[in-house]
Each structure stands twice: as C-alpha cells, then as structure tokens.
Design a protein around this motif. Structure first.
Motif, mmCIF file in Angstrom:
data_model
loop_
_atom_site.group_PDB
_atom_site.id
_atom_site.type_symbol
_atom_site.label_atom_id
_atom_site.label_comp_id
_atom_site.label_asym_id
_atom_site.label_seq_id
_atom_site.Cartn_x
_atom_site.Cartn_y
_atom_site.Cartn_z
ATOM 1 N N GLY A 44 0.806 -1.224 0.000
ATOM 2 C CA GLY A 44 0.000 0.000 0.000
ATOM 3 C C GLY A 44 0.834 1.265 0.000
ATOM 4 N N VAL A 45 1.987 1.217 0.613
ATOM 5 C CA VAL A 45 2.875 2.388 0.632
ATOM 6 C C VAL A 45 3.377 2.668 -0.781
ATOM 7 C CG1 VAL A 45 5.097 3.254 1.479
ATOM 8 C CG2 VAL A 45 3.563 2.026 3.024
ATOM 9 N N VAL A 46 3.835 1.628 -1.457
ATOM 10 C CA VAL A 46 4.340 1.794 -2.827
ATOM 11 C C VAL A 46 3.201 2.204 -3.759
ATOM 12 C CG1 VAL A 46 5.515 0.643 -4.743
ATOM 13 C CG2 VAL A 46 6.210 0.160 -2.399
ATOM 14 N N GLU A 47 2.001 1.661 -3.543
ATOM 15 C CA GLU A 47 0.850 2.047 -4.355
ATOM 16 C C GLU A 47 0.553 3.542 -4.225
ATOM 17 O OE1 GLU A 47 -2.323 -0.527 -3.093
ATOM 18 O OE2 GLU A 47 -1.652 -2.168 -4.391
ATOM 19 N N LYS A 48 0.598 4.067 -3.019
ATOM 20 C CA LYS A 48 0.334 5.489 -2.813
ATOM 21 C C LYS A 48 1.402 6.360 -3.467
ATOM 22 C CE LYS A 48 -2.390 5.190 1.392
ATOM 23 N NZ LYS A 48 -2.501 5.554 2.805
ATOM 24 N N ILE A 49 2.662 5.973 -3.318
ATOM 25 C CA ILE A 49 3.748 6.739 -3.926
ATOM 26 C C ILE A 49 3.598 6.737 -5.446
ATOM 27 C CG2 ILE A 49 6.253 6.806 -4.328
ATOM 28 C CD1 ILE A 49 6.541 5.551 -1.474
ATOM 29 N N ALA A 50 3.346 5.575 -6.037
ATOM 30 C CA ALA A 50 3.189 5.464 -7.489
ATOM 31 C C ALA A 50 1.968 6.250 -7.968
ATOM 32 C CB ALA A 50 3.074 3.998 -7.898
ATOM 33 N N GLY A 51 0.868 6.172 -7.232
ATOM 34 C CA GLY A 51 -0.337 6.905 -7.599
ATOM 35 C C GLY A 51 -0.135 8.408 -7.595
ATOM 36 N N MET A 52 0.522 8.910 -6.561
ATOM 37 C CA MET A 52 0.794 10.351 -6.489
ATOM 38 C C MET A 52 1.727 10.787 -7.614
ATOM 39 S SD MET A 52 -1.015 11.641 -4.085
ATOM 40 C CE MET A 52 -0.252 13.240 -3.887
ATOM 41 N N ALA A 53 2.758 9.991 -7.888
ATOM 42 C CA ALA A 53 3.710 10.331 -8.944
ATOM 43 C C ALA A 53 3.040 10.327 -10.314
ATOM 44 C CB ALA A 53 4.885 9.354 -8.926
ATOM 45 N N ALA A 54 2.140 9.384 -10.558
ATOM 46 C CA ALA A 54 1.440 9.310 -11.842
ATOM 47 C C ALA A 54 0.482 10.482 -12.015
ATOM 48 C CB ALA A 54 0.683 7.991 -11.957
ATOM 49 N N ARG A 55 -0.212 10.857 -10.955
ATOM 50 C CA ARG A 55 -1.168 11.967 -11.043
ATOM 51 C C ARG A 55 -0.496 13.302 -11.310
ATOM 52 N NH1 ARG A 55 -3.776 8.517 -7.790
ATOM 53 N NH2 ARG A 55 -6.014 8.320 -8.007
ATOM 54 N N ASP A 56 0.769 13.427 -10.953
ATOM 55 C CA ASP A 56 1.502 14.679 -11.149
ATOM 56 C C ASP A 56 1.889 14.927 -12.602
ATOM 57 O OD1 ASP A 56 1.364 15.357 -8.490
ATOM 58 O OD2 ASP A 56 3.381 14.654 -7.999
ATOM 59 N N VAL A 57 1.748 13.935 -13.463
ATOM 60 C CA VAL A 57 2.157 14.068 -14.870
ATOM 61 C C VAL A 57 1.066 14.795 -15.651
ATOM 62 C CG1 VAL A 57 2.719 12.788 -16.970
ATOM 63 C CG2 VAL A 57 3.601 12.014 -14.760
#
Length: 161
Positions: A44-57
């Motif tokens: 879940g930690v990696v999912e949140k980091i990846a989700g935030m990084a993807a949304r920033d694009v």
C-alpha cells in the motif's frame, strides 16, 4: 557498586562515550547504523507513492477504469471515508524489487506514448528515491480518454445529520 553499563563491555572504553570518538562506537558494535535491522515496505505504501507520482504528470486525467472510479466515488461519499490515491494502481513488492501496474485515463489531445513515458519516469523516480526498491517494470494500461465536453463525475457535498 553501581554498574554504568560501560565497565563490563569488552573492547569499548569509557572514553569512547564522551562524544570525541562517537563514530567509532558503531563500527565496533556491528557496522553502520543503517545496516542493523530490517525494513519492510507494505504494498500500500508503494501504491500510494506510485499513484501520487502518476497523477503529477501533465496529461493524466485520472487513475483507474471508469468502473473503479465510479465505485471509488460512491465509497468516498461514505462519512469518514477518504479519497483513495492508490485507485488504479497495483504493485508487487519483493525484498529489493517492485513491479507496478497502472490504469490511467488521459486527457484528449495529448500524445499517449509521451504521457505513458513521463508517467513511467515519474513513478520509477519517486518509488526508487522514497523506498530504495528497484522498480523492475511499470506497466501502463490506458483505459479511457477524457474528452473536453464530457462532464466530470459530480461530487455530492457530504450530508450533515
């Protein structure tokens, strides 16, 4: 007689605890401070980091398929529920590596290949920097294109009791 904890330790003299040679204490007691123990990182930690990084694009409208976004919107209407930043993100985390699967919706008029490349770079950079895990792959599925004249999913204001 009172034992201060320093007298009976082999190889460590009281002088080392004065602060003058504090660096040597770690070396004599089993290595660097960062190498003692084990750190585990939840999926879940990696999912949140990846989700935030993807949304920033730029060009990414949302994450998740239409169905998962609809369920997520309904779930967010429940009092006390929070917005899910990991919607549309699945990860597999191993001891030192991780793989990321993303489902995205892009804005109309952008190059999907450019957006996918930027998302991949952003996710890899954020996950590797924040977790120290090696990202072995980032799979991206574009499930929809947001047209300019499509209406947004309406957010109902929370109801007060």
């Amino acid at each position: 007689m009172t034992d201060t904890g320093q007298q009976n330790r082999p190889g460590i003299s009281g002088a080392e605890f004065t602060g003058a040679s504090r660096k040597n204490v770690g070396a004599k007691r089993g290595g660097e401070r960062g190498t003692r123990g084990r750190t585990t990182i939840a999926d879940g930690v990696v999912e949140k980091i990846a989700g935030m990084a993807a949304r920033d694009v730029v060009g990414v409208h949302a994450l998740g398929s239409g169905m998962s976004r609809a369920f997520g919107a309904a779930r967010e209407r429940v009092p006390g529920a929070t917005k899910s930043v990991s919607r549309g993100v699945k990860v597999e985390v191993g001891e030192s590596q991780t793989a990321v699967d993303l489902e995205i919706v892009v804005d109309y008029g952008v190059s999907i290949t450019d957006v996918a490349g930027a998302v991949r770079e952003s996710v890899i950079s954020a996950v590797e920097w924040m977790t120290g895990l090696e990202v072995v792959e980032v799979n991206i599925a574009v499930s929809d294109v947001k047209l300019p004249d499509e209406e947004e999913e309406e957010e109902e204001p929370p109801r007060l009791r």
